[in-house]
Write an enzyme that holds these catalytic residues in place. Sequence first.
Site, short mmCIF file in Angstrom:
data_model
loop_
_atom_site.label_atom_id
_atom_site.label_comp_id
_atom_site.label_asym_id
_atom_site.label_seq_id
_atom_site.Cartn_x
_atom_site.Cartn_y
_atom_site.Cartn_z
N VAL A 150 -0.68 -0.11 21.07
CA VAL A 150 -0.31 -1.22 20.18
C VAL A 150 0.97 -1.89 20.69
O VAL A 150 1.04 -3.13 20.75
CB VAL A 150 -0.13 -0.73 18.72
CG1 VAL A 150 0.40 -1.86 17.85
CG2 VAL A 150 -1.45 -0.20 18.18
N GLY A 151 1.96 -1.09 21.10
CA GLY A 151 3.20 -1.66 21.62
C GLY A 151 2.93 -2.57 22.82
O GLY A 151 3.49 -3.66 22.93
N ARG A 157 -3.16 16.41 7.35
CA ARG A 157 -2.61 15.09 7.05
C ARG A 157 -1.09 15.19 6.83
O ARG A 157 -0.34 14.33 7.24
CB ARG A 157 -3.30 14.58 5.78
CG ARG A 157 -3.18 13.10 5.57
CD ARG A 157 -3.52 12.74 4.14
NE ARG A 157 -2.58 13.38 3.21
CZ ARG A 157 -2.33 12.96 2.00
NH1 ARG A 157 -2.97 11.92 1.52
NH2 ARG A 157 -1.46 13.58 1.23
N ASN A 212 5.24 11.91 12.05
CA ASN A 212 5.49 10.48 12.19
C ASN A 212 6.71 10.03 11.39
O ASN A 212 7.43 9.13 11.83
CB ASN A 212 4.24 9.67 11.83
CG ASN A 212 3.26 9.63 13.01
OD1 ASN A 212 3.57 10.10 14.09
ND2 ASN A 212 2.09 9.08 12.79
N VAL A 231 4.80 -0.68 12.08
CA VAL A 231 3.36 -0.66 12.37
C VAL A 231 2.81 0.77 12.30
O VAL A 231 1.63 0.99 12.01
CB VAL A 231 3.08 -1.26 13.77
CG1 VAL A 231 1.58 -1.35 14.06
CG2 VAL A 231 3.70 -2.65 13.91
N ARG A 279 -9.71 -8.88 9.95
CA ARG A 279 -11.02 -8.22 10.03
C ARG A 279 -11.97 -8.84 9.00
O ARG A 279 -13.15 -9.12 9.30
CB ARG A 279 -10.85 -6.71 9.77
CG ARG A 279 -10.21 -6.02 10.95
CD ARG A 279 -9.96 -4.54 10.73
NE ARG A 279 -9.54 -3.91 11.99
CZ ARG A 279 -8.76 -2.85 12.08
NH1 ARG A 279 -8.27 -2.28 10.99
NH2 ARG A 279 -8.45 -2.35 13.26
N HIS A 292 -2.55 0.21 3.21
CA HIS A 292 -3.35 0.14 4.44
C HIS A 292 -4.17 1.42 4.53
O HIS A 292 -3.73 2.42 5.06
CB HIS A 292 -2.41 0.00 5.63
CG HIS A 292 -3.14 -0.17 6.93
ND1 HIS A 292 -4.13 -1.10 7.11
CD2 HIS A 292 -2.99 0.45 8.12
CE1 HIS A 292 -4.57 -1.03 8.36
NE2 HIS A 292 -3.90 -0.09 8.99
N1 LIG Z 1 -0.41 -0.91 10.74
C1 LIG Z 1 -1.55 -1.09 11.34
O1 LIG Z 1 -2.36 -1.92 10.94
C2 LIG Z 1 -1.85 -0.30 12.59
C3 LIG Z 1 -2.89 -0.68 13.45
C4 LIG Z 1 -3.11 0.05 14.61
C5 LIG Z 1 -2.32 1.17 14.87
N2 LIG Z 1 -1.36 1.54 14.01
C6 LIG Z 1 -0.49 2.69 14.27
O2 LIG Z 1 0.43 2.32 15.29
C7 LIG Z 1 0.88 3.50 15.93
C8 LIG Z 1 0.74 3.33 17.45
O3 LIG Z 1 -0.63 3.32 17.82
P1 LIG Z 1 -1.02 3.32 19.37
O4 LIG Z 1 -2.48 3.18 19.44
O5 LIG Z 1 -0.13 2.38 20.11
O6 LIG Z 1 -0.60 4.81 19.77
P2 LIG Z 1 -0.16 5.30 21.20
O7 LIG Z 1 -0.23 6.79 21.16
O8 LIG Z 1 -0.89 4.58 22.27
O9 LIG Z 1 1.39 4.87 21.30
C9 LIG Z 1 2.40 5.47 20.56
C10 LIG Z 1 3.62 5.53 21.45
O10 LIG Z 1 4.73 6.02 20.69
C11 LIG Z 1 5.54 6.77 21.59
N3 LIG Z 1 6.47 7.62 20.87
C12 LIG Z 1 6.23 8.79 20.23
N4 LIG Z 1 7.37 9.29 19.74
C13 LIG Z 1 8.35 8.40 20.04
C14 LIG Z 1 9.75 8.35 19.79
N5 LIG Z 1 10.36 9.31 19.10
N6 LIG Z 1 10.43 7.30 20.26
C15 LIG Z 1 9.83 6.32 20.96
N7 LIG Z 1 8.51 6.30 21.23
C16 LIG Z 1 7.78 7.34 20.77
C17 LIG Z 1 4.53 7.54 22.42
O11 LIG Z 1 5.10 8.05 23.61
C18 LIG Z 1 3.45 6.49 22.65
O12 LIG Z 1 3.65 5.80 23.87
C19 LIG Z 1 0.05 4.65 15.35
O13 LIG Z 1 0.79 5.28 14.32
C20 LIG Z 1 -1.16 3.92 14.79
O14 LIG Z 1 -1.80 4.68 13.78
C21 LIG Z 1 -1.11 0.82 12.88
#
Ligand SMILES: NC(=O)c1ccc[n+]([C@@H]2O[C@H](COP(=O)([O-])OP(=O)(O)OC[C@H]3O[C@@H](n4cnc5c(N)ncnc54)[C@H](O)[C@@H]3O)[C@@H](O)[C@H]2O)c1
Length: 328
Positions: A23-24, A98, A105, A128, A161, A185
């Site tokens: 996502v980032g 959970r 997180n 996010v 969506r 969400h």
């Molecule tokens: N709000 C929404 O609608 C929505 C939609 C999609 C995903 N998400 C959420 O977004 C988050 C990211 O999803 P993703 O697919 O990119 O996951 P991902 O695993 O690809 O990326 C998460 C990143 O966070 C990093 N990370 C972990 N701990 C950290 C810390 N302490 N400091 C800095 N970075 C750290 C990891 O190294 C990883 O690169 C998840 O929690 C996912 O559920 C939310």
Amino acid sequence: MGSDGAAKAAIRRKVTVVGAGMVGGAVAQALALRNYADIVLVDIVEGLPQGKALDLMQAGPVLGYDTRLTGTNDYTETAASDLVVITSGIARKPGMSRDDLLRTNLQIVRSVTEQVVEQSPDAVLIVVSNPLDAMCHVAFDTANLPRERVIGMAGVLDSARFRTFIAMELGVSVADVQAMVLGGHGDTMVPLSRFSTVAGIPIPELIPGARIREIETRTAGGGAEIVSLLKTGSAYFAPGASVVQMVDAILLDTGRVLPCSVLLQGEYGLNGLYVGVPVKLGAGGIQEIVQLNLSDEEATALRGSAAAVQELVDSMANMAMADASGGY
Ligand SMILES: NC(=O)c1ccc[n+]([C@@H]2O[C@H](COP(=O)([O-])OP(=O)(O)OC[C@H]3O[C@@H](n4cnc5c(N)ncnc54)[C@H](O)[C@@H]3O)[C@@H](O)[C@H]2O)c1
């Protein structure tokens, strides 16, 4: 030419994206194309944000953007950001409860929030990480910022969506479809068909009720549908684009009305809870919480969704009590 850099730095905005995962990376990619902000990608994993930033920089000459992207594991490089997007977190692993996921997180989001706010006390935060509404509470409690500046992204994605499915159903352009999704969400989210339109016509006039229910159900399970197809990982293109729509609204001060997770203080009859509702976004973050006139049925569904968020907040409070440190 030598002085151009300094002049540019003075007017370009700075956005930090914490978590250089899927996502980032998608946020950074979509925002880089917008070409008005420089981006700092931060991750705990060494090399990951640096590699993604460099890769995205190298797309610039081809795609035609000048966005400066920096990847780092050091928060000092995020200093004086105008906006920070928090996507860091872990996905639920086999055997993980959970509550284990919630605890992990929340610790990640708390630690990240402390570090970004220390460097950028004037930034707007967009959360996010999941579970979204609960993580908004963690960021808000940690940041000590006004509620206008700690906002969750979910409703833009959920309504995107819904819009997609409505457009697919009717064979019309998504550009002509507006849709509204309220609530937390999760699968208790509340797609509002009465407030969803095609060229201004409410969809109950265009799609039979039973079919609308099916589309609403598919919308509420939209994230899970992608997870089951991808097998590993979850959605990131649409979430990334959705974040950037909010970033645009805030940094370009557009006043767009978008559903976002915000700390309600009496609005919609809810108090002290992050729940998705329509807000006007502009400079400084939330400029107004838009109050829709809900039917009894819609209001009941929203309360049900809020109760699911409250359950997570209660779980975190119980963890805090059980935790000798007194924090979450
Ligand atoms: N709000 C929404 O609608 C929505 C939609 C999609 C995903 N998400 C959420 O977004 C988050 C990211 O999803 P993703 O697919 O990119 O996951 P991902 O695993 O690809 O990326 C998460 C990143 O966070 C990093 N990370 C972990 N701990 C950290 C810390 N302490 N400091 C800095 N970075 C750290 C990891 O190294 C990883 O690169 C998840 O929690 C996912 O559920 C939310």
